[in-house]
Scaffold this motif. Structure first.
Motif, PDB file in Angstrom:
ATOM      1  N   UNK A  98       0.839  -1.202   0.000  1.00  0.00           N
ATOM      2  CA  UNK A  98       0.000   0.000   0.000  1.00  0.00           C
ATOM      3  C   UNK A  98       0.874   1.252   0.000  1.00  0.00           C
ATOM      4  N   UNK A  99       1.843   1.303   0.911  1.00  0.00           N
ATOM      5  CA  UNK A  99       2.692   2.492   1.035  1.00  0.00           C
ATOM      6  C   UNK A  99       3.568   2.671  -0.203  1.00  0.00           C
ATOM      7  N   UNK A 100       4.148   1.566  -0.686  1.00  0.00           N
ATOM      8  CA  UNK A 100       4.966   1.648  -1.906  1.00  0.00           C
ATOM      9  C   UNK A 100       4.081   1.982  -3.105  1.00  0.00           C
ATOM     10  N   UNK A 101       2.923   1.309  -3.172  1.00  0.00           N
ATOM     11  CA  UNK A 101       2.028   1.484  -4.316  1.00  0.00           C
ATOM     12  C   UNK A 101       1.413   2.860  -4.406  1.00  0.00           C
ATOM     13  N   UNK A 102       1.321   3.573  -3.280  1.00  0.00           N
ATOM     14  CA  UNK A 102       0.748   4.923  -3.300  1.00  0.00           C
ATOM     15  C   UNK A 102       1.551   5.854  -4.198  1.00  0.00           C
ATOM     16  N   UNK A 103       2.866   5.607  -4.323  1.00  0.00           N
ATOM     17  CA  UNK A 103       3.686   6.425  -5.230  1.00  0.00           C
ATOM     18  C   UNK A 103       3.315   6.142  -6.683  1.00  0.00           C
ATOM     19  N   UNK A 104       2.990   4.872  -6.988  1.00  0.00           N
ATOM     20  CA  UNK A 104       2.532   4.527  -8.343  1.00  0.00           C
ATOM     21  C   UNK A 104       1.194   5.186  -8.630  1.00  0.00           C
ATOM     22  N   UNK A 105       0.331   5.254  -7.605  1.00  0.00           N
ATOM     23  CA  UNK A 105      -0.973   5.914  -7.759  1.00  0.00           C
ATOM     24  C   UNK A 105      -0.786   7.397  -8.073  1.00  0.00           C
ATOM     25  N   UNK A 106       0.215   8.024  -7.436  1.00  0.00           N
ATOM     26  CA  UNK A 106       0.504   9.431  -7.719  1.00  0.00           C
ATOM     27  C   UNK A 106       0.918   9.611  -9.176  1.00  0.00           C
ATOM     28  N   UNK A 107       1.831   8.776  -9.647  1.00  0.00           N
ATOM     29  CA  UNK A 107       2.358   8.905 -11.016  1.00  0.00           C
ATOM     30  C   UNK A 107       1.254   8.701 -12.052  1.00  0.00           C
ATOM     31  N   UNK A 108       0.469   7.621 -11.917  1.00  0.00           N
ATOM     32  CA  UNK A 108      -0.533   7.313 -12.948  1.00  0.00           C
ATOM     33  C   UNK A 108      -1.630   8.371 -13.004  1.00  0.00           C
ATOM     34  N   UNK A 109      -2.023   8.909 -11.847  1.00  0.00           N
ATOM     35  CA  UNK A 109      -3.079   9.925 -11.846  1.00  0.00           C
ATOM     36  C   UNK A 109      -2.573  11.271 -12.352  1.00  0.00           C
ATOM     37  N   UNK A 110      -1.306  11.593 -12.070  1.00  0.00           N
ATOM     38  CA  UNK A 110      -0.717  12.831 -12.599  1.00  0.00           C
ATOM     39  C   UNK A 110      -0.600  12.757 -14.116  1.00  0.00           C
ATOM     40  N   UNK A 111      -0.165  11.603 -14.621  1.00  0.00           N
ATOM     41  CA  UNK A 111      -0.071  11.408 -16.076  1.00  0.00           C
ATOM     42  C   UNK A 111      -1.445  11.496 -16.736  1.00  0.00           C
ATOM     43  N   UNK A 112      -2.456  10.921 -16.084  1.00  0.00           N
ATOM     44  CA  UNK A 112      -3.815  10.971 -16.637  1.00  0.00           C
ATOM     45  C   UNK A 112      -4.303  12.409 -16.751  1.00  0.00           C
ATOM     46  N   UNK A 113      -3.922  13.247 -15.777  1.00  0.00           N
ATOM     47  CA  UNK A 113      -4.288  14.661 -15.815  1.00  0.00           C
ATOM     48  C   UNK A 113      -3.563  15.396 -16.947  1.00  0.00           C
ATOM     49  N   UNK A 114      -2.282  15.132 -17.099  1.00  0.00           N
ATOM     50  CA  UNK A 114      -1.484  15.829 -18.124  1.00  0.00           C
ATOM     51  C   UNK A 114      -1.989  15.504 -19.525  1.00  0.00           C
ATOM     52  N   UNK A 115      -2.294  14.243 -19.779  1.00  0.00           N
ATOM     53  CA  UNK A 115      -2.661  13.800 -21.130  1.00  0.00           C
ATOM     54  C   UNK A 115      -4.175  13.616 -21.318  1.00  0.00           C
ATOM     55  N   UNK A 116      -4.979  14.216 -20.439  1.00  0.00           N
ATOM     56  CA  UNK A 116      -6.433  14.070 -20.567  1.00  0.00           C
ATOM     57  C   UNK A 116      -6.933  14.751 -21.838  1.00  0.00           C
ATOM     58  N   UNK A 117      -8.109  14.309 -22.286  1.00  0.00           N
ATOM     59  CA  UNK A 117      -8.694  14.822 -23.526  1.00  0.00           C
ATOM     60  C   UNK A 117      -9.912  15.687 -23.215  1.00  0.00           C
ATOM     61  N   UNK A 118     -10.323  16.466 -24.202  1.00  0.00           N
ATOM     62  CA  UNK A 118     -11.482  17.352 -24.063  1.00  0.00           C
ATOM     63  C   UNK A 118     -12.583  16.891 -25.014  1.00  0.00           C
ATOM     64  N   UNK A 119     -13.806  16.736 -24.468  1.00  0.00           N
ATOM     65  CA  UNK A 119     -14.921  16.353 -25.343  1.00  0.00           C
ATOM     66  C   UNK A 119     -15.607  17.595 -25.898  1.00  0.00           C
ATOM     67  N   UNK A 120     -16.671  17.388 -26.656  1.00  0.00           N
ATOM     68  CA  UNK A 120     -17.336  18.512 -27.329  1.00  0.00           C
ATOM     69  C   UNK A 120     -17.971  19.499 -26.348  1.00  0.00           C
TER      70      UNK A 120
END
Length: 468
Positions: A98-120
């Protein structure tokens, strides 16, 4: 079929996934200087930050969506299974991952924010498929990830969720192993199908309101059981740590050890690094991607350090027998009945019904995102969605009647497939998220409310819909 699934499951988690998950978690923890621990107070502060526009999804709302998906039958039955089959040491390895994996959760969610898309409509959406496609320029790999996501959330998790729910009724005198699972499966499939096909909006609304209350009540009841058995607590922690560090036992049968069960059930419950939460994280409207990454680490902690730990400590402190025959809901029901009598098992059944139902419906939020990606970023036709939702209801029915091992193995394998694609992709793109974190901390030190601009960390704005 069950034997085949068990073999695939064993090889996938040891040695493949345990190495990938550990390396990724340690790698991100070191490079971010322990962001999941170091910036924990900042994560709490960000929960109170309102969205820029009331019409947009806030960090808190996006976190609650992913938490709702994480919190479910795995917090009760998954932990019980890990302890009964792997041993008490599984608790320790759940905490570590859990503690180690929380850093992976930070990375994947930050990346999802950076590369998110915009709908109509100007709203945002995204997830691993989108950062794999845009940043790694690997559309085929992104499509494979979506296929695994659909297999996980429409098949694997729903089979297991249905099985876990019906297993809570095994403690009652009316339960018949030949007929009761079929009846429960039919009722659950009918309710799920009704809601998916457009009805049952009141049911969905009601359960979504009750589940958070039930989650808090579950933790409080667990605490009462632990306090009543407080004299057993010191010895309980001795047993957990002795079993966790009994490496002779672990390495003599790794696949069935407390370490592997702790990793499996911890991953199933908190989903850190799996690639599911980023689908919800991408929908938030924040001024800086790192904000959503930080908030998302809290979701992992809530799931494992709070809810999973409540189950583990309640069961172990109660002193009731743990064995393969009571693995799953019966072990938890036996533990809670030592204090609350016959009311205890009934409470667990009600909690499982609510958790399972909302999980079954919540899982399809992620599936819809994947279907849109595979359909060239367009909504599938109404006919396709109707047929797909009927198929989902049938899967729920099947889950109630399949063997326990097959249900767990199916969920583990499909979830493992998502993880084995998402985590290496995050490692390849990790520098982007880490640069975003440095930019966030730099602006904070200057006394500013961090605002992200892609060019500040050298990103190509042509690949992005936001942050230009």
């Amino acid at each position: 079929m069950t034997e085949l699934l068990d073999k695939i499951d064993s090889v996938l988690y040891y040695p493949i996934l345990i190495i990938v998950m550990s390396l990724a978690g340690i790698y991100f923890t070191v490079l971010t200087k322990g962001v999941q621990i170091r910036l924990f107070p900042e994560s709490l502060r960000l929960l109170k930050e309102p969205p820029e526009d009331k019409k947009n999804v806030s960090s808190l709302q996006a976190m609650l969506v992913s938490t709702a998906s994480r919190v479910g039958t795995g917090n009760i039955v998954g932990v019980s299974t890990a302890i009964c089959l792997g041993g008490p040491g599984a608790c320790f390895w759940m905490w570590v991952m859990c503690i180690i994996g929380a850093s992976s959760a930070f990375i994947e969610s930050t990346l999802a924010q950076i590369y998110k898309r915009k709908n109509t409509d100007g709203e945002c959406y995204g997830g691993p498929a989108y950062y794999i496609e845009r940043a790694l320029h690997a559309p085929r790999l992104a499509a494979v990830f979506c296929i695994f996501l659909i297999a996980t959330y429409a098949v694997g998790f729903n089979l297991l969720c249905s099985y876990n729910l019906q297993s809570t009724f095994a403690t009652y005198s009316f339960y018949d192993k030949n007929t009761t699972p079929i009846i429960i499966g039919l009722i659950l499939a009918a309710l799920t199908g009704y809601c998916l096909l457009g009805g049952g909006k009141r049911i969905v609304k009601l359960t979504s309101l009750i589940v958070p209350v039930m989650g808090v009540a579950y933790v409080l009841i667990s605490l009462i059981v632990i306090l009543v058995n407080i004299k057993n607590v010191p010895n309980m922690f001795v047993i957990i740590f002795e079993d966790a560090f009994d490496f002779r036992a672990i390495f003599s049968g790794v696949a069935g050890s407390c370490m592997i069960y702790g990793v499996k059930r911890g991953l199933y419950s908190n989903e850190a690094g799996v690639g599911s939460a980023p689908n919800a994280s991408a929908s938030a409207k924040v001024s800086h991607p790192a904000k959503q990454g930080l908030v998302q680490t809290l979701s992992v902690y809530i799931d494992t350090l709070l809810l999973c730990t409540a189950t583990a400590l309640m069961c172990l402190s109660s002193g009731v027998e743990r064995s393969e025959t009571v693995s799953g809901a019966p072990y938890v029901q036996n533990a809670i009945s030592t204090v609350f009598g016959k009311i205890g098992p009934t409470f667990i059944t009600v909690a499982m019904v609510l958790f399972a139902f909302t999980t079954l419906l919540g899982n399809l939020y992620y599936v819809d995102n994947a279907l849109i990606f595979l359909n060239k970023k367009r909504q599938p036709s109404k006919t396709f969605k109707m047929c797909f939702h009927i198929a989902c209801a049938v899967i729920v029915m099947l889950g109630a009647v399949i063997p326990m091992n097959a249900a767990w193995a199916a969920a583990d394998i499909t979830m493992g497939g998502m993880t084995i694609i998402n985590l290496p992709a995050c490692m390849l793109l990790g520098k982007v998220a880490i640069d975003a974190l440095k930019d966030y901390e730099k602006q904070k030190k200057e006394g500013e409310n961090p605002v992200f601009k892609a060019t500040d960390i050298g990103l190509n704005v042509e690949e992005l819909d936001f942050w230009k």
